[in-house]
Scaffold this motif. Structure first.
Motif, PDB file in Angstrom:
ATOM      1  N   THR A 205       0.856  -1.201   0.000  1.00  0.00           N
ATOM      2  CA  THR A 205       0.000   0.000   0.000  1.00  0.00           C
ATOM      3  C   THR A 205       0.881   1.237   0.000  1.00  0.00           C
ATOM      4  N   PRO A 206       0.430   2.299  -0.682  1.00  0.00           N
ATOM      5  CA  PRO A 206      -0.725   2.360  -1.599  1.00  0.00           C
ATOM      6  C   PRO A 206      -0.416   1.685  -2.924  1.00  0.00           C
ATOM      7  N   THR A 207      -1.421   1.501  -3.737  1.00  0.00           N
ATOM      8  CA  THR A 207      -1.232   0.841  -5.041  1.00  0.00           C
ATOM      9  C   THR A 207      -1.144   1.839  -6.190  1.00  0.00           C
ATOM     10  N   THR A 208      -1.336   3.127  -5.908  1.00  0.00           N
ATOM     11  CA  THR A 208      -1.186   4.162  -6.928  1.00  0.00           C
ATOM     12  C   THR A 208      -0.416   5.329  -6.343  1.00  0.00           C
ATOM     13  N   GLY A 209       0.197   6.148  -7.220  1.00  0.00           N
ATOM     14  CA  GLY A 209       0.957   7.298  -6.754  1.00  0.00           C
ATOM     15  C   GLY A 209       1.334   8.213  -7.890  1.00  0.00           C
ATOM     16  N   VAL A 211       3.771  10.564 -10.429  1.00  0.00           N
ATOM     17  CA  VAL A 211       4.901  10.204 -11.282  1.00  0.00           C
ATOM     18  C   VAL A 211       6.212  10.798 -10.791  1.00  0.00           C
ATOM     19  N   ASP A 233       8.648  -0.180 -11.508  1.00  0.00           N
ATOM     20  CA  ASP A 233       8.879   0.176 -12.933  1.00  0.00           C
ATOM     21  C   ASP A 233      10.386   0.247 -13.216  1.00  0.00           C
TER      22      ASP A 233
END
Length: 240
Positions: A205-209, A211, A233
């Motif tokens: 967590t979290p699964t998004t963020g 750039v 990535d």
């Protein structure tokens, strides 16, 4: 202060007398004696003091303390010695035979690990350790198993086999086990006998963020440590 001295004299009153003083107590290097010549009478009368020998000249001990000797025993490879304030102890029984301080190394009772089966992929993974002299006992506290400094909970225990699980705290990798058997000590491990602990990720967590980075991420799983490399990535994540 001076407790005990021996005094002897030689020479004559005409040519000069010599007094020899030996300090019996206290022993050691005593301070040089002082002199007072104010009461001397005669032409050119004087006193001179010289030190002939440093320390005690009474070096013989009766009996000689046991810590001055190393004894030979026929029933052991080594002797157990206890030191108090740096001074070694003596053994209670003199002689050249059996001794209560004797310790013997015995290869025939040394625990030995010959094989391990099972791969640790979770806390519930069961590890089977095979060997000899593992001390068959109903009390599982008589033996302990560690993998990468993480304890493994004993499930079953016989003289030739140990099973355990719940290896919590180990890092991912390949390790030789540390097995300690109560009455016999650390088990030897045959060459090439190792256990593999596989790291796994159960979530994060979290699964998004954004750039631009700067996000704190928490990764959960099994057998994770700072030796793991976390890539997002293809970019390395810095451990906090």
């Amino acid at each position: 202060g001076i407790v005990d001295v021996d005094v002897s004299s030689s020479g004559s009153y005409d040519d000069g007398r010599t007094l020899t003083i030996i300090f019996n107590s206290p022993t050691g290097d005593a301070l040089l004696l002082g002199s007072d010549s104010t009461l001397l009478e005669g032409d050119d009368a004087a006193i001179a003091i010289t030190e002939e020998e440093k320390g005690s000249n009474k070096l013989f001990m009766n009996p000689i303390p046991g810590e001055y000797f190393q004894r030979y025993y026929t029933d052991a490879d080594a002797e157990v010695i206890v030191k108090t304030n740096g001074l070694p102890s003596t053994c209670g029984t003199p002689g050249y035979d059996a001794s209560p301080c004797a310790f013997a190394y015995d290869d025939t009772i040394t625990p030995s690990i010959t094989a391990i089966s099972g791969t640790v992929t979770s806390a519930s993974s069961v590890v089977t350790i095979t060997g000899t002299n593992l001390q068959d006992s109903a009390n599982t506290n008589d033996v302990s198993v560690s993998i990468d400094d993480a304890s493994c909970t004993i499930l079953t225990h016989s003289d030739t086999e140990i099973t355990c699980d719940n290896v919590v705290g180990a890092s991912g990798g390949t390790f030789a086990p540390l097995v300690i058997v109560g009455d016999y000590g650390i088990a030897t491990v045959a060459n090439g006998v190792t256990m593999t602990v596989t790291s796994s990720v159960s979530g994060f967590t979290p699964t998004t963020g954004g750039v631009s980075g700067g996000l704190i991420m928490t990764v959960s799983g099994f057998a994770l440590s700072e030796s793991n490399i976390v890539l997002i990535d293809g970019n390395a994540c810095v451990f906090l």
